[in-house]
Write a protein that holds these residues in place. Structure first.
Motif, mmCIF file in Angstrom:
data_model
loop_
_atom_site.group_PDB
_atom_site.id
_atom_site.type_symbol
_atom_site.label_atom_id
_atom_site.label_comp_id
_atom_site.label_asym_id
_atom_site.label_seq_id
_atom_site.Cartn_x
_atom_site.Cartn_y
_atom_site.Cartn_z
ATOM 1 N N PRO A 1 8.456 -0.473 -40.919
ATOM 2 C CA PRO A 1 8.026 0.899 -39.960
ATOM 3 C C PRO A 1 6.751 1.087 -40.915
ATOM 4 O O PRO A 1 6.003 2.399 -40.256
ATOM 5 C CB PRO A 1 9.134 1.863 -41.034
ATOM 6 N N PHE A 2 6.304 0.030 -41.917
ATOM 7 C CA PHE A 2 4.823 0.555 -42.215
ATOM 8 C C PHE A 2 3.312 -0.080 -41.530
ATOM 9 O O PHE A 2 2.560 0.143 -41.338
ATOM 10 C CB PHE A 2 4.882 0.073 -43.952
ATOM 11 N N GLY A 3 3.861 -0.891 -40.335
ATOM 12 C CA GLY A 3 2.763 -1.726 -39.607
ATOM 13 C C GLY A 3 4.070 -2.361 -38.508
ATOM 14 O O GLY A 3 5.035 -2.706 -38.577
ATOM 15 N N LYS A 4 2.656 -2.046 -37.889
ATOM 16 C CA LYS A 4 3.083 -3.502 -36.282
ATOM 17 C C LYS A 4 3.280 -4.890 -36.268
ATOM 18 O O LYS A 4 3.748 -5.217 -36.099
ATOM 19 C CB LYS A 4 2.000 -3.716 -34.725
ATOM 20 N N ARG A 5 2.599 -5.033 -37.477
ATOM 21 C CA ARG A 5 2.750 -6.442 -38.104
ATOM 22 C C ARG A 5 2.242 -6.699 -39.659
ATOM 23 O O ARG A 5 1.794 -6.086 -40.296
ATOM 24 C CB ARG A 5 1.970 -7.213 -37.172
ATOM 25 N N PRO A 6 2.924 -7.980 -40.303
ATOM 26 C CA PRO A 6 2.786 -8.304 -41.299
ATOM 27 C C PRO A 6 1.110 -8.488 -41.834
ATOM 28 O O PRO A 6 0.159 -8.440 -40.887
ATOM 29 C CB PRO A 6 3.618 -9.795 -41.757
ATOM 30 N N SER A 7 0.684 -7.881 -42.914
ATOM 31 C CA SER A 7 -1.159 -8.125 -43.983
ATOM 32 C C SER A 7 -1.203 -8.922 -43.405
ATOM 33 O O SER A 7 -0.264 -10.109 -43.818
ATOM 34 C CB SER A 7 -1.247 -7.524 -44.906
ATOM 35 N N VAL A 8 -2.820 -10.399 -43.371
ATOM 36 C CA VAL A 8 -3.490 -11.081 -43.676
ATOM 37 C C VAL A 8 -4.801 -11.031 -43.925
ATOM 38 O O VAL A 8 -4.956 -9.720 -44.479
ATOM 39 C CB VAL A 8 -3.268 -11.695 -42.204
ATOM 40 N N ALA A 9 -4.622 -12.245 -44.817
ATOM 41 C CA ALA A 9 -6.313 -11.534 -45.295
ATOM 42 C C ALA A 9 -7.483 -11.593 -44.822
ATOM 43 O O ALA A 9 -8.315 -10.705 -45.811
ATOM 44 C CB ALA A 9 -6.346 -13.298 -46.375
ATOM 45 N N SER B 1 2.669 4.358 -32.724
ATOM 46 C CA SER B 1 3.806 3.743 -32.870
ATOM 47 C C SER B 1 4.117 2.355 -32.225
ATOM 48 O O SER B 1 5.384 1.823 -32.531
ATOM 49 C CB SER B 1 4.729 4.123 -33.920
ATOM 50 N N ASN B 2 4.012 2.001 -30.895
ATOM 51 C CA ASN B 2 3.954 1.529 -29.812
ATOM 52 C C ASN B 2 6.358 1.642 -30.015
ATOM 53 O O ASN B 2 6.664 0.265 -29.782
ATOM 54 C CB ASN B 2 3.595 0.194 -30.556
ATOM 55 N N LEU B 3 6.131 2.754 -29.545
ATOM 56 C CA LEU B 3 8.028 3.121 -29.284
ATOM 57 C C LEU B 3 8.262 1.958 -27.841
ATOM 58 O O LEU B 3 7.439 2.418 -26.990
ATOM 59 C CB LEU B 3 8.541 3.938 -29.372
ATOM 60 N N SER B 4 9.412 1.428 -28.526
ATOM 61 C CA SER B 4 9.619 0.641 -26.928
ATOM 62 C C SER B 4 10.649 2.094 -26.386
ATOM 63 O O SER B 4 11.151 3.065 -26.856
ATOM 64 C CB SER B 4 10.905 -0.196 -27.290
#
Length: 337
Positions: free
Chosen positions: A78-86, A294-297
């Motif tokens: 719910p906090f982002g569209k993808r996991p964080s990266v460096a 939020s790119n809801l489907s």
């Protein structure tokens, strides 16, 4: 043995060894790390106002309760569209010559993660009211209130930003509640927190440990897809403004309970509002494009609107996902023309 008896040789050798190790153990790896993790191509740099807001964020200890790192586990989805990266943090530059910048990834999550809050909650009106008194918009919030970042004025002046506060949270006496410069800078910083899209979708990290979907998760006769919880989706995307009871906040956010838009047999306007936002009523704050941000489907929107149409005394028909998909296709086609 003469070497060990000569303090000059010992001192110079130790100093040379220190600088040699510092260069190879600290400086060179840092340079390699910086080159390997450049900022993402589409990453936006913070403006002067947003940087000032970041300083306000740090000075008031917001980092003690809020993280800015989306972990690669399903509960963080719910906090982002993808996991964080460096690379998400590679654009942080020095505050000035003497001070390094704060990354603000955080170490504890008492409040929600803010990595993508600029997309999840882009409404400045909501953010200002939440800053003034969190329990005005989230009854169960444990966040401290920051009324000292606001002023009470008898007359709103040019450039002032007034917030509509429910009567139970207003200070005694007449006057209008206006955000200070610090409050506006802090909200500007929060609205700037938006997760950057990766150019190649194939390299987007996956969220791990997904919940197993069982047939029992979906009530018999429901039009929602398995595994989709309309109550949870409403709580994540809509509840902060329209409240858990669907009654909204007087003078700030409209009620969904008894709303003619929600109850309309044709859900096209309701779906359009969720996807593209809504701002026709001066007495209420503008609604952001929640669905698009939020790119809801289609399935997620189906679960949300069916929860809204059948809760709090609302008794509209449930809308099948296929009908929602048709309306979304129509809206997309209309927008492209």
């Amino acid at each position: 043995m003469d070497f060990f008896n000569d303090h000059r040789k010992l001192f110079l050798t130790a100093t040379g060894l220190f600088f040699f190790l510092t260069f190879w153990v600290a400086i060179m790896p840092a340079i390699r790390n910086q080159n390997d993790n450049l900022p993402l191509p589409n990453a936006a740099q913070l403006t002067a106002e947003e940087l000032a807001g970041k300083a306000v964020y740090v000075s008031h200890g917001c980092v003690a309760c809020h993280t800015q790192q989306v972990r690669n586990i399903d509960m963080d989805k719910p906090f982002g569209k993808r996991p964080s990266v460096a690379a998400d943090y590679a654009g942080n530059g020095r505050t000035d010559f003497w001070r390094n910048t704060a990354t603000l990834m955080g170490t504890g999550r008492i409040g929600p993660d803010l990595t993508n809050i600029g997309n999840r909650q882009p409404s400045a009106e909501w953010n200002l009211l939440h800053l003034y008194q969190p329990r005005a918009v989230v009854k169960e919030s444990v966040m401290p209130a920051y009324p000292f970042l606001f002023q009470v004025k008898q007359q709103v002046e040019t450039g002032d930003v007034e917030i509509n506060v429910p009567d139970e949270f207003r200070p005694a006496g007449p006057g209008k509640i206006v955000a200070t410069k610090e409050a506006r800078q802090l909200i500007a910083y929060l609205q700037a927190l938006k997760q950057t899209e990766l150019e190649n979708p194939a390299v987007v990290p996956a969220f791990l440990y997904k919940r197993e979907i069982k047939a029992a998760d979906v009530p018999a006769g429901s039009t929602s897809e398995p595994g989709l919880d309309g109550v949870a989706l409403y709580a994540s995307n809509c509840q902060s403004c329209h409240q858990a009871n669907g009654e909204g906040l007087k003078g700030a956010f409209p009620a969904l309970k008894g709303s003619p838009i929600v109850l309309d047999d044709n859900p096209e306007l309701l779906i359009d509002v969720i996807m593209n936002g809504y701002d026709p009523r001066p007495e209420f704050a503008a609604m952001p494009a929640v669905g698009k941000n939020s790119n809801l489907s289609a399935a997620e929107i189906t679960a949300i609107i069916n929860h809204e149409r059948t809760s709090w005394g609302n008794k509209a028909r449930e809308v099948p996902a296929a009908e929602v998909q048709q309306i979304l296709d129509l809206l997309k086609k209309t927008a492209s023309n």
